[in-house]
Design an enzyme around this catalytic site. Structure first.
Site, PDB file in Angstrom:
ATOM      1  N   CYS A 162      45.704  -5.175   2.752  1.00 30.51           N
ATOM      2  CA  CYS A 162      45.250  -6.154   3.752  1.00 30.51           C
ATOM      3  C   CYS A 162      44.414  -7.208   3.040  1.00 30.51           C
ATOM      4  O   CYS A 162      44.507  -7.333   1.806  1.00 30.51           O
ATOM      5  CB  CYS A 162      44.500  -5.464   4.885  1.00 30.51           C
ATOM      6  SG  CYS A 162      42.960  -4.640   4.409  1.00 30.51           S
ATOM      7  N   ARG A 168      41.699  -2.551   7.779  1.00 32.43           N
ATOM      8  CA  ARG A 168      43.045  -2.044   8.075  1.00 32.43           C
ATOM      9  C   ARG A 168      43.646  -1.153   6.990  1.00 32.43           C
ATOM     10  O   ARG A 168      44.116  -0.035   7.276  1.00 32.43           O
ATOM     11  CB  ARG A 168      43.989  -3.218   8.362  1.00 32.43           C
ATOM     12  CG  ARG A 168      43.664  -3.981   9.628  1.00 32.43           C
ATOM     13  CD  ARG A 168      44.388  -5.317   9.691  1.00 32.43           C
ATOM     14  NE  ARG A 168      43.918  -6.242   8.657  1.00 32.43           N
ATOM     15  CZ  ARG A 168      44.433  -7.445   8.415  1.00 32.43           C
ATOM     16  NH1 ARG A 168      45.461  -7.872   9.129  1.00 32.43           N
ATOM     17  NH2 ARG A 168      43.924  -8.208   7.470  1.00 32.43           N
ATOM     18  N   ASP A 225      43.873  -8.406  12.625  1.00 35.34           N
ATOM     19  CA  ASP A 225      42.655  -8.189  11.840  1.00 35.34           C
ATOM     20  C   ASP A 225      41.486  -7.923  12.774  1.00 35.34           C
ATOM     21  O   ASP A 225      41.130  -8.795  13.579  1.00 35.34           O
ATOM     22  CB  ASP A 225      42.399  -9.448  10.998  1.00 35.34           C
ATOM     23  CG  ASP A 225      41.288  -9.240   9.993  1.00 35.34           C
ATOM     24  OD1 ASP A 225      40.523  -8.262  10.129  1.00 35.34           O
ATOM     25  OD2 ASP A 225      41.184 -10.057   9.073  1.00 35.34           O
TER      26      ASP A 225
HETATM   27  P1  4NP Z   1      40.776  -6.289   6.555  1.00 37.54           P
HETATM   28  O1  4NP Z   1      39.736  -7.131   7.418  1.00 37.54           O
HETATM   29  O2  4NP Z   1      41.639  -7.313   5.833  1.00 37.54           O
HETATM   30  O3  4NP Z   1      41.525  -5.489   7.550  1.00 37.54           O
HETATM   31  O4  4NP Z   1      39.956  -5.442   5.595  1.00 37.54           O
HETATM   32  C1  4NP Z   1      38.885  -8.087   6.857  1.00 37.54           C
HETATM   33  C2  4NP Z   1      37.772  -7.692   6.173  1.00 37.54           C
HETATM   34  C3  4NP Z   1      36.899  -8.652   5.683  1.00 37.54           C
HETATM   35  C4  4NP Z   1      37.161  -9.990   5.881  1.00 37.54           C
HETATM   36  C5  4NP Z   1      38.301 -10.381   6.556  1.00 37.54           C
HETATM   37  C6  4NP Z   1      39.165  -9.428   7.045  1.00 37.54           C
HETATM   38  N1  4NP Z   1      36.247 -10.989   5.413  1.00 37.54           N
HETATM   39  O5  4NP Z   1      36.475 -12.179   5.663  1.00 37.54           O
HETATM   40  O6  4NP Z   1      35.264 -10.636   4.738  1.00 37.54           O
END
Ligand code: 4NP
Length: 148
Positions: A3, A9, A119
């Protein structure tokens, strides 16, 4: 499992798939990574840990890491959570890109629909439960697809 942050995720997807594979005595190496380096070294989001634990899955020991081009060679299959992740993996992989290995995880459930796992980063607890439900079904489909 890939991800953006490797915080919400993909660590959940990793834990769910490993648990299902272990129950079936499949000798699979399951890992996860993020396309970004924002959170390298940190554990998964507390709400991802919570929904996993409620389902008997401990993911708290995972340390966030960034996807790197060598992963393209190390792994037989790379599941991404959304279409942005797909494009980022392609960019990072460069000359090592192998289209046959990389797939949107929800394509295992909804063929040819290009569906994304939403997300939950800016969401609340219910969004993490929804992601869990989606990934649980998707990982069943991954097992059916790969365990032939
Ligand atoms: P992930 O969610 O891709 O499911 O781990 C996110 C975690 C952090 C961030 C964006 C999406 N961020 O911008 O820090």
């Amino acid at each position: 499992m890939v991800c953006l942050g490797n915080i919400c995720r993909s660590p959940l997807a990793e834990g769910i798939l490993r648990t299902k594979a272990n129950k079936l005595n499949l000798n699979w190496q399951v890992d996860s990574a993020g396309t970004a380096d924002y959170h390298v070294g940190k554990p998964p989001h507390i709400l991802s840990q919570k929904v996993a634990l409620e389902n008997g899955i401990h993911i708290g020991a995972h340390k966030c890491r960034q996807f790197n081009k060598n992963d393209m060679l190390l792994f037989d299959k790379i599941y991404v959570m959304d279409t942005n992740n797909y494009l980022e993996v392609k960019e990072i992989a460069g000359k090592l890109w192998n289209e046959n290995k990389v797939k949107l995880i929800l394509s295992e459930l909804y063929l040819n629909e290009n569906k994304n796992v939403p997300d939950p980063w800016y969401g609340d607890e219910k969004d993490y439960y929804a992601v869990y439900e989606l990934l649980d079904k998707a990982c069943d489909a991954v097992i059916t697809s790969l365990n032939k």
